[in-house]
Design a protein around this motif. Structure first.
Motif, mmCIF file in Angstrom:
data_model
loop_
_atom_site.group_PDB
_atom_site.id
_atom_site.type_symbol
_atom_site.label_atom_id
_atom_site.label_comp_id
_atom_site.label_asym_id
_atom_site.label_seq_id
_atom_site.Cartn_x
_atom_site.Cartn_y
_atom_site.Cartn_z
ATOM 1 N N GLU A 162 0.817 -1.077 -0.072
ATOM 2 C CA GLU A 162 -0.014 -0.091 0.064
ATOM 3 C C GLU A 162 0.911 1.269 -0.082
ATOM 4 O O GLU A 162 0.710 2.159 -0.852
ATOM 5 C CB GLU A 162 -0.919 0.038 1.163
ATOM 6 N N THR A 163 1.799 1.257 0.706
ATOM 7 C CA THR A 163 2.788 2.347 1.022
ATOM 8 C C THR A 163 3.465 2.593 -0.663
ATOM 9 O O THR A 163 3.390 3.907 -1.074
ATOM 10 C CB THR A 163 3.900 2.120 1.906
ATOM 11 N N LEU A 164 3.880 1.380 -1.008
ATOM 12 C CA LEU A 164 4.646 1.891 -2.516
ATOM 13 C C LEU A 164 3.662 2.314 -3.393
ATOM 14 O O LEU A 164 3.873 3.016 -4.592
ATOM 15 C CB LEU A 164 5.327 0.562 -2.964
ATOM 16 N N GLU A 165 2.360 1.474 -3.333
ATOM 17 C CA GLU A 165 1.291 2.102 -4.521
ATOM 18 C C GLU A 165 0.922 3.716 -4.256
ATOM 19 O O GLU A 165 0.843 4.334 -5.274
ATOM 20 C CB GLU A 165 0.103 1.192 -4.371
ATOM 21 N N ASN A 166 1.022 4.140 -3.005
ATOM 22 C CA ASN A 166 0.555 5.395 -2.861
ATOM 23 C C ASN A 166 1.635 6.297 -3.278
ATOM 24 O O ASN A 166 1.434 7.350 -3.741
ATOM 25 C CB ASN A 166 0.182 5.643 -1.274
ATOM 26 N N LEU A 167 2.958 5.870 -2.956
ATOM 27 C CA LEU A 167 4.037 6.523 -3.343
ATOM 28 C C LEU A 167 4.095 6.581 -4.845
ATOM 29 O O LEU A 167 4.420 7.806 -5.576
ATOM 30 C CB LEU A 167 5.511 5.925 -2.883
ATOM 31 N N LYS A 168 3.834 5.533 -5.582
ATOM 32 C CA LYS A 168 3.880 5.647 -7.142
ATOM 33 C C LYS A 168 2.820 6.487 -7.614
ATOM 34 O O LYS A 168 3.182 7.331 -8.603
ATOM 35 C CB LYS A 168 3.691 4.084 -7.501
ATOM 36 N N ILE A 169 1.730 6.699 -7.135
ATOM 37 C CA ILE A 169 0.477 7.596 -7.488
ATOM 38 C C ILE A 169 1.280 9.163 -7.355
ATOM 39 O O ILE A 169 1.035 9.894 -8.132
ATOM 40 C CB ILE A 169 -0.800 7.378 -6.797
ATOM 41 N N GLU A 170 1.704 9.144 -6.346
ATOM 42 C CA GLU A 170 2.090 10.587 -5.964
ATOM 43 C C GLU A 170 3.359 10.920 -6.765
ATOM 44 O O GLU A 170 3.217 12.097 -7.282
ATOM 45 C CB GLU A 170 2.451 10.732 -4.255
ATOM 46 N N LEU A 171 4.339 10.223 -7.050
ATOM 47 C CA LEU A 171 5.440 10.450 -7.740
ATOM 48 C C LEU A 171 5.023 10.753 -9.409
ATOM 49 O O LEU A 171 5.598 11.673 -9.950
ATOM 50 C CB LEU A 171 6.702 9.524 -7.953
ATOM 51 N N LEU A 172 4.052 9.946 -9.604
ATOM 52 C CA LEU A 172 3.561 10.246 -11.061
ATOM 53 C C LEU A 172 2.684 11.593 -11.096
ATOM 54 O O LEU A 172 2.941 12.303 -12.191
ATOM 55 C CB LEU A 172 2.113 9.028 -11.512
ATOM 56 N N ARG A 173 2.016 11.959 -10.106
ATOM 57 C CA ARG A 173 1.441 13.157 -9.929
ATOM 58 C C ARG A 173 2.316 14.440 -9.972
ATOM 59 O O ARG A 173 2.275 15.415 -10.836
ATOM 60 C CB ARG A 173 0.557 13.399 -8.733
ATOM 61 N N TRP B 161 16.350 5.766 -0.353
ATOM 62 C CA TRP B 161 15.248 6.411 -1.358
ATOM 63 C C TRP B 161 15.330 5.816 -2.740
ATOM 64 O O TRP B 161 14.400 5.562 -3.550
ATOM 65 C CB TRP B 161 15.318 7.900 -1.513
ATOM 66 N N PRO B 162 16.600 5.504 -3.376
ATOM 67 C CA PRO B 162 16.658 5.115 -4.771
ATOM 68 C C PRO B 162 15.952 3.856 -4.636
ATOM 69 O O PRO B 162 15.330 3.266 -5.659
ATOM 70 C CB PRO B 162 18.131 5.049 -5.029
ATOM 71 N N GLU B 163 16.017 3.024 -3.513
ATOM 72 C CA GLU B 163 15.550 1.693 -3.672
ATOM 73 C C GLU B 163 14.282 1.696 -3.465
ATOM 74 O O GLU B 163 13.492 0.696 -4.001
ATOM 75 C CB GLU B 163 16.319 0.870 -2.317
ATOM 76 N N VAL B 164 13.705 2.720 -2.518
ATOM 77 C CA VAL B 164 11.990 2.842 -2.727
ATOM 78 C C VAL B 164 11.682 3.109 -3.954
ATOM 79 O O VAL B 164 10.338 2.334 -4.415
ATOM 80 C CB VAL B 164 11.973 3.725 -1.600
ATOM 81 N N VAL B 165 12.148 3.997 -4.629
ATOM 82 C CA VAL B 165 11.464 4.204 -5.991
ATOM 83 C C VAL B 165 11.618 3.258 -6.840
ATOM 84 O O VAL B 165 10.885 2.912 -7.482
ATOM 85 C CB VAL B 165 12.342 5.357 -6.304
ATOM 86 N N LYS B 166 12.768 2.430 -6.835
ATOM 87 C CA LYS B 166 12.879 1.118 -7.789
ATOM 88 C C LYS B 166 11.854 0.243 -7.483
ATOM 89 O O LYS B 166 11.222 -0.474 -8.257
ATOM 90 C CB LYS B 166 14.221 0.617 -7.607
ATOM 91 N N GLN B 167 11.500 -0.039 -6.034
ATOM 92 C CA GLN B 167 10.529 -0.929 -5.679
ATOM 93 C C GLN B 167 9.176 -0.601 -5.997
ATOM 94 O O GLN B 167 8.275 -1.155 -6.266
ATOM 95 C CB GLN B 167 10.529 -1.165 -4.216
ATOM 96 N N ALA B 168 9.073 0.731 -6.136
ATOM 97 C CA ALA B 168 7.611 1.328 -6.438
ATOM 98 C C ALA B 168 7.526 1.337 -8.190
ATOM 99 O O ALA B 168 6.322 1.512 -8.573
ATOM 100 C CB ALA B 168 7.671 2.754 -6.106
ATOM 101 N N GLY B 169 8.567 0.808 -8.770
ATOM 102 C CA GLY B 169 8.082 0.575 -10.242
ATOM 103 C C GLY B 169 8.845 1.626 -11.148
ATOM 104 O O GLY B 169 8.193 1.593 -12.424
ATOM 105 N N PHE B 170 9.750 2.449 -10.678
ATOM 106 C CA PHE B 170 10.539 3.275 -11.417
ATOM 107 C C PHE B 170 11.902 3.021 -12.010
ATOM 108 O O PHE B 170 12.432 2.290 -11.352
ATOM 109 C CB PHE B 170 10.566 4.665 -10.800
#
Length: 57
Positions: free
Chosen positions: A6-17, A48-57
Motif C-alpha cells: 500500500e505504501t509503495l502504491e501510494n508513493l507511485k501515484i504521488e510520484l506520477l502526479r 530512497w533510490p531503492e524505494v523508488v525502484k520498488q515502486a516501479g520506476f
C-alpha cells in the motif's frame, strides 16, 4: 499502519502526479497528509533510490 504494498502504491501515484522521482521534489510537492520520504525509507528499511525502484520506476 499501511502495508509495504500500500505504501509503495501510494508513493507511485504521488510520484506520477509530481512528475519526478527525486526525494527533494517529493518532500516539497507531496500532498498534505502524505508522509515524508524519510518516514517511508525508515518504515521500509530502504534507501530512497531503492524505494523508488520498488515502486516501479
Amino acid at each position: 499502519m499501511k502495508t509495504k504494498e500500500e505504501t509503495l502504491e501510494n508513493l507511485k501515484i504521488e510520484l506520477l502526479r509530481i512528475g519526478s522521482t527525486t526525494q527533494r521534489d517529493y518532500d516539497l510537492l507531496r500532498k498534505k497528509g502524505q508522509v515524508y520520504s524519510t518516514t517511508i525509507c525508515r518504515r521500509l528499511k530502504l534507501s530512497w533510490p531503492e524505494v523508488v525502484k520498488q515502486a516501479g520506476f
